[in-house]
Structures are given as structure tokens and as C-alpha cells.
Scaffold this motif. Structure first.
Motif, PDB file in Angstrom:
ATOM      1  N   PRO A 130     -25.329   2.886  22.689  1.00 27.59           N
ATOM      2  CA  PRO A 130     -25.846   1.765  22.298  1.00 27.59           C
ATOM      3  C   PRO A 130     -27.366   1.468  22.359  1.00 27.59           C
ATOM      4  O   PRO A 130     -27.878   2.042  23.289  1.00 27.59           O
ATOM      5  CB  PRO A 130     -25.169   0.582  23.336  1.00 27.59           C
ATOM      6  N   VAL A 131     -27.825   0.782  21.333  1.00 28.24           N
ATOM      7  CA  VAL A 131     -29.295   0.414  21.522  1.00 28.24           C
ATOM      8  C   VAL A 131     -29.543  -0.715  22.065  1.00 28.24           C
ATOM      9  O   VAL A 131     -28.626  -1.728  22.514  1.00 28.24           O
ATOM     10  CB  VAL A 131     -29.953   0.563  20.078  1.00 28.24           C
ATOM     11  N   ILE A 132     -30.773  -1.068  22.295  1.00 26.40           N
ATOM     12  CA  ILE A 132     -31.011  -2.434  23.217  1.00 26.40           C
ATOM     13  C   ILE A 132     -31.095  -3.682  22.432  1.00 26.40           C
ATOM     14  O   ILE A 132     -31.671  -3.394  21.335  1.00 26.40           O
ATOM     15  CB  ILE A 132     -32.540  -2.298  23.981  1.00 26.40           C
ATOM     16  N   ALA A 133     -30.479  -4.723  22.655  1.00 31.40           N
ATOM     17  CA  ALA A 133     -30.433  -5.749  21.706  1.00 31.40           C
ATOM     18  C   ALA A 133     -31.866  -6.495  21.717  1.00 31.40           C
ATOM     19  O   ALA A 133     -32.651  -6.408  22.677  1.00 31.40           O
ATOM     20  CB  ALA A 133     -29.259  -6.809  22.438  1.00 31.40           C
ATOM     21  N   GLU A 134     -32.116  -6.803  20.679  1.00 31.83           N
ATOM     22  CA  GLU A 134     -33.497  -7.439  20.352  1.00 31.83           C
ATOM     23  C   GLU A 134     -33.594  -8.746  21.189  1.00 31.83           C
ATOM     24  O   GLU A 134     -34.937  -8.920  21.543  1.00 31.83           O
ATOM     25  CB  GLU A 134     -33.657  -7.928  18.758  1.00 31.83           C
ATOM     26  N   GLY A 135     -32.716  -9.426  21.692  1.00 29.69           N
ATOM     27  CA  GLY A 135     -32.916 -10.635  22.631  1.00 29.69           C
ATOM     28  C   GLY A 135     -33.412  -9.990  23.600  1.00 29.69           C
ATOM     29  O   GLY A 135     -34.152 -10.611  24.356  1.00 29.69           O
ATOM     30  N   ASP A 136     -32.738  -9.089  24.178  1.00 24.74           N
ATOM     31  CA  ASP A 136     -33.145  -8.284  25.469  1.00 24.74           C
ATOM     32  C   ASP A 136     -34.562  -7.893  25.607  1.00 24.74           C
ATOM     33  O   ASP A 136     -35.315  -7.945  26.476  1.00 24.74           O
ATOM     34  CB  ASP A 136     -32.172  -7.255  26.047  1.00 24.74           C
TER      35      ASP A 136
END
Length: 316
Positions: A130-136
């Protein structure tokens, strides 16, 4: 037990160790990366240890395909059944490392054919990372929005991770002379292969680095060559890792392994329309397989975006 690039002196019975020394000396002579030397050395030593425990040949010139098949099975067999319980990916890495030993023995006329010549490597089922969520990512940057030395340093580090997806060793190795703010360029000496590459970063990243340099000039170790400074001078990879973990905690987001920035950068770069060839040069990859591996994390999301743009139903 770990192996170094300079094994201790051998006796007549230390045949495996003697060949290991020759192999490692060869790797050093061709300027193989230090991590490559270590990785290959560990795999070769572990194979030798296994063969010795099993009463198999302690001489690599006498190793057969059957010996190696048993070793591969042992690596992947669950620990509850007496095996090592290694993942297929790790077993594949060991397989590739040991294959280089036998290729070296063929090249030096120690053996006529590698016992691995007709073997198949362990099959690895691709896992979606999984990639890092843009919100994070936004919350993480907000957590380092202060004007103090550490806030500005950490924002510049995190911003650069997000922007160009450096390896943590590459980030730690940046010197002041490696960065050109006017051209927005960064020279990186990558750990794998010891090859330099020139990277362009965006204006937002330049602003973060420029603000950091203003406070860095007043640091007790400002004369140090290193770009990133800690209390005792150069901020090492371990310090950068801890910094990212601490900032994640302050941002209230799950811990992020810095290497995940590399996955995320690759995904967003392709999703935003970047070419695979340019991504390869940016990331320092020679193999197209690496684009597939790092870009696969969110390829389904990109395909859905592409469908919205290119569906045959559009305009009908």
C-alpha cells in the motif's frame, strides 16, 4: 554469525571459506556495492553452513543441483518443520546471490558448469504494497510546519522524500555541494551500483530546503559537509528513520517506513501522467521490472482513473 568482506585466515580444511574469500575479493575488485558484497557473502555463508550441518560437500566445486534443491526447500520450509521459514522473496534473493558464486567459479575455470544452470528460482507471488494516503502526507507535512531548526530540517527531509523518493541511505549521504537551489537539482550517489544521478525537485521542495539552510547556518556544526545535521553533526540514516517515526506519531498517522515514500512517489508520478522511462531515471533503476514492482502498489487505482478518461462510452 555474520560474514565480513575480509574472512579470517583459513586452514587446509576450510575449503568453503577459502572460496568465499576469493569470491568476495572478486566482488571488491569489480567495485560491487558494499551492500551487494555483504548480501552475497551472507547467502554464500548460509549455504555453506547448511551443507556442513547436513554432511554434504563443504567444497563449492563439488556441490550438485540436488544439494541446492534441498537447501531451497530448507529455507522455505516452516520453522515448525525444521526449516528456516523464509519468505519466497528472501529465498529468491539467496538463490540469486549464490548463483553469482557459481557463475564466478565457472568464469575462473574452477567448474565447467554451474549446478544452478537448469534450476528454476523460487516463485514469488507479487504482493500489493500500500502507498501512503494523500491525507496522511498532508498531515505529516503539517506536523513539521514550525520555524525551529528541527521543524525546518524535518519538513525539508520529508518534502524531499515525497518529491523524489530517495532511498534513506541516499538521503543521509547528501552533502551541501550536492544540491543546487538555483537549478533545483540534486546530485545523488546511489548505494546500489555506486552510480551518480542528477535529480530535479520542485519549487515547493526548494523553498523547504532554503528555509532549512537559513537556520542551519547558525548550527554549531554548520561547517560540516553534510546537508542534514543533528546534535553531533551529520544526521545518519538511523536518525532520519527515527525522525520520520516521531513525526508520524505527532501527526497522528500510522508509522511510515521511509522506503514507502519511494512506492508512493512512483505511484503518484505515474498517476499524474509521468512516463515510465523518466521514472526509471528519476529513481535510478536500470530494470523495467522495478517500475512494475514499485508501480504495482496502486495500479488498479490508476487504471480506474484512466478508464474515466478513455472509456469508449465518453461522448456517446
Amino acid at each position: 554469525m555474520t560474514i565480513t568482506t575480509n574472512p579470517p585466515a583459513t586452514t587446509r580444511s576450510d575449503t568453503w571459506l577459502a572460496y568465499t574469500r576469493l569470491f568476495l575479493d572478486y566482488l571488491e575488485s569489480v567495485n560491487a556495492a558494499t551492500m551487494t558484497q555483504r548480501t552475497y557473502g551472507i547467502a554464500v555463508q548460509q549455504l555453506g553452513d547448511y551443507l556442513r550441518r547436513q554432511g554434504m560437500p563443504a567444497d563449492p566445486t563439488r556441490v550438485t543441483r540436488e544439494h541446492l534443491v534441498e537447501w531451497l526447500r530448507h529455507m522455505q520450509r516452516p520453522k515448525t518443520e525444521g526449516g528456516q521459514g523464509l519468505t519466497a522473496q528472501t529465498a529468491l534473493q539467496r538463490y540469486r546471490s549464490v548463483s553469482r558464486l557459481f557463475a564466478y567459479l565457472v568464469d575462473t575455470d574452477e567448474i565447467r558448469e554451474s549446478p544452478m544452470a537448469k534450476m528454476k528460482p523460487p516463485r514469488v507471488v507479487e504482493k500489493m504494497v500500500p502507498v501512503i494516503a494523500e491525507g496522511d502526507l498532508k498531515r505529516l507535512l503539517k506536523a513539521v510546519s514550525g520555524s525551529g531548526f528541527e521543524e525546518r530540517r524535518d519538513k525539508a527531509i520529508i518534502g524531499l522524500f515525497i518529491d523524489v523518493g530517495l532511498r534513506i541511505s541516499e538521503m543521509a549521504g547528501i552533502n551541501l555541494d550536492d544540491i543546487d537551489l538555483g537549478e533545483r537539482e540534486l546530485r545523488v550517489m546511489q548505494a546500489k551500483g555506486r552510480r551518480p544521478r542528477l535529480i530535479r525537485f520542485v519549487k515547493e521542495t526548494r523553498s523547504d530546503v532554503q528555509r532549512y539552510l537559513l537556520v542551519r547556518s547558525r548550527h554549531p556544526h554548520a561547517d560540516d559537509d553534510a546537508l542534514w545535521l543533528g546534535k553531533r553533526g551529520r544526521l545518519l540514516a538511523s536518525g532520519i528513520y527515527r525522525t520520520v517515526q516521531r513525526r508520524c506519531e505527532e501527526a497522528g498517522i500510522p508509522p511510515i517506513n521511509p522506503h514507502k515514500f519511494r512506492h508512493t512517489m512512483s505511484h503518484l508520478y505515474l498517476r499524474n501522467g509521468g512516463s515510465e522511462g523518466d521514472l526509471m531515471r528519476l529513481a535510478g533503476w536500470r530494470s523495467r521490472a522495478m517500475v512494475d514492482r514499485y508501480g504495482a502498489s496502486a495500479s488498479a487505482a490508476r487504471s480506474r482513473d484512466a478508464h474515466d478518461l478513455f472509456s469508449a462510452r465518453r461522448g456517446l
